[in-house]
Structure formats: structure tokens, C-alpha cells
Design an enzyme around this catalytic site. Structure first.
Site, PDB file in Angstrom:
ATOM      1  N   ARG A  88       1.287  -1.970  -0.087  1.00 49.10           N
ATOM      2  CA  ARG A  88       2.801  -2.082  -0.469  1.00 49.10           C
ATOM      3  C   ARG A  88       2.900  -3.492  -1.251  1.00 49.10           C
ATOM      4  NH1 ARG A  88       4.662  -4.368   5.777  1.00 49.10           N
ATOM      5  NH2 ARG A  88       2.275  -3.077   6.897  1.00 49.10           N
ATOM      6  N   GLY A 120       5.667   2.011   8.038  1.00 52.91           N
ATOM      7  CA  GLY A 120       6.726   2.981   8.264  1.00 52.91           C
ATOM      8  C   GLY A 120       5.372   4.032   7.575  1.00 52.91           C
ATOM      9  N   HIS A 121       5.870   5.272   8.638  1.00 49.74           N
ATOM     10  CA  HIS A 121       4.939   6.723   8.720  1.00 49.74           C
ATOM     11  C   HIS A 121       5.269   7.537   7.946  1.00 49.74           C
ATOM     12  CE1 HIS A 121       0.473   5.150   9.382  1.00 49.74           C
ATOM     13  NE2 HIS A 121       1.184   4.954  10.231  1.00 49.74           N
ATOM     14  N   LEU A 141     -12.509  -6.066  -4.066  1.00 55.49           N
ATOM     15  CA  LEU A 141     -11.203  -7.054  -4.329  1.00 55.49           C
ATOM     16  C   LEU A 141     -10.763  -7.783  -4.022  1.00 55.49           C
ATOM     17  CD1 LEU A 141      -8.610  -3.273  -4.572  1.00 55.49           C
ATOM     18  CD2 LEU A 141     -10.822  -4.627  -6.460  1.00 55.49           C
ATOM     19  N   LYS A 142     -11.266  -8.496  -2.821  1.00 61.85           N
ATOM     20  CA  LYS A 142     -10.861 -10.239  -2.880  1.00 61.85           C
ATOM     21  C   LYS A 142     -12.181 -11.086  -3.564  1.00 61.85           C
ATOM     22  CE  LYS A 142      -9.284  -9.384   1.527  1.00 61.85           C
ATOM     23  NZ  LYS A 142      -8.185  -9.277   3.030  1.00 61.85           N
ATOM     24  N   ASP A 182       4.629  11.971   4.197  1.00 64.67           N
ATOM     25  CA  ASP A 182       3.425  11.530   3.159  1.00 64.67           C
ATOM     26  C   ASP A 182       2.706  12.699   2.135  1.00 64.67           C
ATOM     27  OD1 ASP A 182       2.893   9.553   5.111  1.00 64.67           O
ATOM     28  OD2 ASP A 182       0.923  10.448   6.079  1.00 64.67           O
ATOM     29  N   ARG A 237     -13.943  -0.351  -0.364  1.00 61.18           N
ATOM     30  CA  ARG A 237     -13.769  -1.046   0.304  1.00 61.18           C
ATOM     31  C   ARG A 237     -15.218  -1.171   1.258  1.00 61.18           C
ATOM     32  NH1 ARG A 237      -9.080  -3.427   4.677  1.00 61.18           N
ATOM     33  NH2 ARG A 237      -9.574  -1.454   5.169  1.00 61.18           N
TER      34      ARG A 237
END
Length: 378
Positions: A87, A127-128, A63-64, A157, A39
Site C-alpha cells: 500500500r 480492495g480486490h 524487511l523489518k 489484477d 519474508r
């Protein structure tokens, strides 16, 4: 010139943290031409990545911004792989729906990395690593009898996430070589965490594993597969599972030979004997005593110590990273297509103009994208 078994494979990575960047780093250090899409104005990400941004250029794309999305679509027209870790539904809302991408480039492999998967009741939850390990049952198996322990982020991960994403992408590329068509790879950390415990589930089903911590052969329950404190407060790891290795352990250690290894009734006495013996010398003294034996005893080295161990130094398991400090070397190794070592870790957007120009964007197009804010150059 890029080297490694994946030379010629073109990958676009939509910037994130954790398993996605690790997977992209693995592919880059296997020789793939990977570009990271960050970004514009990204700052904090450097501290969060822990070196995972290395070995590939970075471009900054908004990306916006519709023109930023158009840049990514154009890069994907002849790409082999897209990696993303948003997500479920975010990629679609950005205008990068995998179905549309595959229509434009039927050979594309879209690797999607999430915690809970692309579907299911928990798909949209945060979550992680620790939460994926918890729900999969894996965390239940880790730690002493009293309570589970929080592991470093290997289970979800990296082991259960990034490496399954890499395996899925490579499998999809092999499949594409047969069918000519790409596909979507749905890699979920909760799935991978569960899959890593396949052997334990098999043993549980066969009645060879107790569904509790520190009660089994390879979870610290057995005295001959555990960690022992030495006289200096440091530790050695013992993994003498097979009878011949156990026999060598007790012979070198000088205690325990009177016990039957597999007799669980003697395990507390075995553990007490091993505990007292190891406490009588320092870690490095025991390492010297067990050097050259098959007792399966090794010193527990710190992160700083590991790179200097003679075996790891001889194999160059660690090499100098971009900052000059030791980092794990790319692995595995290849006889015919050796890969290069770790590459630089650019700041977000450091390569925007040079990369886009190399990919066919004209100078006028790059200038217009910069002026509109669709892309940025650090």
C-alpha cells in the site's frame, strides 16, 4: 544461460500476491534476471500464488530488520528494476523510499503496483479485483441484463494491473535508454480497469453504446455475439459480427437467413432461432459442423480441455509446468530472442545463500546475516 529479449535486465521483486508476482513472472519468462524477496518463514503464500512464483529464485529477507533492508538496498545498487505491491507509504516506512533509491541508483525503474494508486482519497483502502472493476465502471458492463457478474481476476489484477505494470516498466526502460535516468511507475488496478474499457467509452460518447448490460454488439446483447447451450449442457461461443460471417453462420446453422442481421427489432427472433438450433446437437457435434468455416463459432472448452485442442497443441500454447501439469506457455514469441519455458517454483528462501553469494556477498557476510535473522535459508 538466460535467454529472451530481456536477458541482462536485473529485477528485484518484493514478495506479494496477485498482480505483482504475475508481472515478475512475465519479466522473468521474457529473460530478465528476477529475484523474489520473500519474508522469512513464509508458508501460506505458496497456496495463494497459483504457480505465479515460477521461473525465478527466492531469497528470504526480513524487511523489518535494518540489516535486511540494507541487503535489499545493496541489491538495488546495480539493479534495473524494483517491483513492489505494498500500500502507498509502506515502502517508505521500510526505509526504501524510491527517491532515495533513485539517488543511489539513478538508472533504477521502480514499478509500484497498487489497487487505487499512490494518491487519491481511496489510496490507502483495501480492495480486490472485483472492487477495482466496480469503481472503474468496468464491472457494470459485465454480465447479463439483470445483474453484474463477478469475473475471474482478469479485469483488475492481471489485465488492468500486472500487464500495465509490465508495460510501464518496459516503457521506463526504453526511456532510460534515451535519458539515462530511471523513474517511478505508478500502476493502479483501478486505472487499468478503466483504461481497458477505452473502446466502450469511445462508443458510448459517440452514441453507439448503451450504458447497460447485454444491450450492445459485443456484450451478449446481439444474438450473433453470444453463448448458446447445446444438447449436452455444454456451450458454443458465437462471434459472427461482420455481415459475411453472419451469412456463413446462418447458412451452416440452417436458420436465421430470413432476418436482417442489424435490425434490432429481429434480434429476439434471431436469438430464439439460434437457441433452438444449437440445442439440437451436442457441443462437439456443432464444433465439427463449423470446423473450417468463417462463421466465428468455437466450442467453450473447460480449463482441462483447452490444452488438448489441436490448434493450441500445435502452437504449444500450453506446456508442461514445473509440476508436470499443463500451464500457459510464456507469450508473446520472439524470432530472434526466444525465451525459455516456465522454470521451477522454489519455496520461499530456497536460494538465499547461493543468490547472495553470486551477487558479491562474502561467506562471512552471509553467515552474519543468517545469524542475525536478517535473512533466512529455507
Amino acid at each position: 544461460m538466460t535467454t529472451g529479449p530481456l536477458a541482462g535486465v536485473r529485477v528485484a521483486e518484493l514478495g506479494g500476491i496477485g498482480p505483482g508476482p504475475f508481472a515478475a513472472m512475465v519479466l522473468a519468462e521474457l529473460g530478465a534476471d528476477v529475484v523474489r524477496v520473500d519474508r522469512p518463514g513464509e508458508r501460506n503464500v505458496l497456496a495463494l500464488q497459483g504457480g505465479l512464483r515460477r521461473s525465478r529464485p527466492s531469497i528470504a529477507v526480513d524487511l523489518k530488520h535494518p540489516d535486511g533492508v540494507a541487503v535489499v538496498r545493496r541489491l538495488l545498487e546495480d539493479a534495473d528494476v524494483l517491483l513492489e505491491g505494498f500500500r502507498p507509504g509502506v515502502l517508505e516506512r521500510l526505509g526504501l523510499d524510491p527517491a532515495a533509491l533513485l539517488t543511489a541508483n539513478p538508472r533504477l525503474v521502480v514499478g509500484r503496483m497498487t489497487g487505487w494508486g499512490q494518491d487519491g482519497p481511496w489510496a490507502s483502502r483495501a480492495g480486490h479485483d472485483i472492487t477495482y472493476a466496480a469503481l472503474s465502471g468496468t464491472l457494470h458492463a459485465l454480465g447479463p441484463r439483470e445483474r453484474p457478474v463477478a469475473p475471474v481476476p482478469l479485469v483488475g489484477d492481471f489485465g488492468g494491473g500486472a500487464m500495465y505494470l509490465v508495460a510501464g516498466v518496459l516503457a521506463a526502460l526504453v526511456s532510460r535508454g534515451v535519458t539515462g535516468r530511471g523513474q517511478v511507475v505508478d500502476a493502479a488496478m483501478v486505472d487499468g480497469s478503466a483504461h481497458l474499457l477505452s473502446m466502450v467509452h469511445g462508443m458510448l460518447g459517440a452514441g453507439a453504446w448503451r450504458d447497460e448490460r447485454a444491450a450492445n454488439l459485443v456484450d451478449g446483447g446481439a444474438p450473433f455475439y453470444d453463448v448458446y447451450e447445446c444438447a449436452d449442457g455444454r456451450f458454443v461461443a458465437v462471434g459472427a459480427l461482420e455481415p459475411q460471417f453472419w451469412a456463413e453462420l446462418v447458412a451452416v446453422l440452417g436458420v436465421g437467413g430470413e432476418f436482417e442481421q442489424a435490425d434490432r427489432a429481429t434480434w429476439p427472433a434471431q436469438r430464439a432461432a439460434f437457441t433452438a438450433a444449437f440445442a439440437s446437437r451436442t457441443r462437439d457435434e456443432w464444433a465439427a459442423v463449423f470446423e473450417g468455416t468463417d462463421a466465428c463459432v468455437a466450442p467453450v472448452l473447460s480449463l482441462a480441455e483447452a490444452s488438448a485442442h489441436p490448434h493450441l497443441a500445435a502452437r504449444r500454447t500450453f506446456v508442461d509446468g514445473p509440476g508436470g501439469t499443463p500451464v500457459p506457455a510464456p507469450t508473446p514469441r520472439f524470432s530472434g530472442t526466444p525465451q525459455a519455458g516456465p522454470g521451477p517454483e522454489p519455496v520461499p528462501g530456497a536460494d538465499t545463500t547461493t543468490y547472495l553469494s553470486a551477487r558479491g556477498f562474502t561467506a562471512a557476510e552471509v553467515d552474519a546475516l543468517l545469524a542475525s535473522g536478517a535473512v533466512a535459508q529455507a
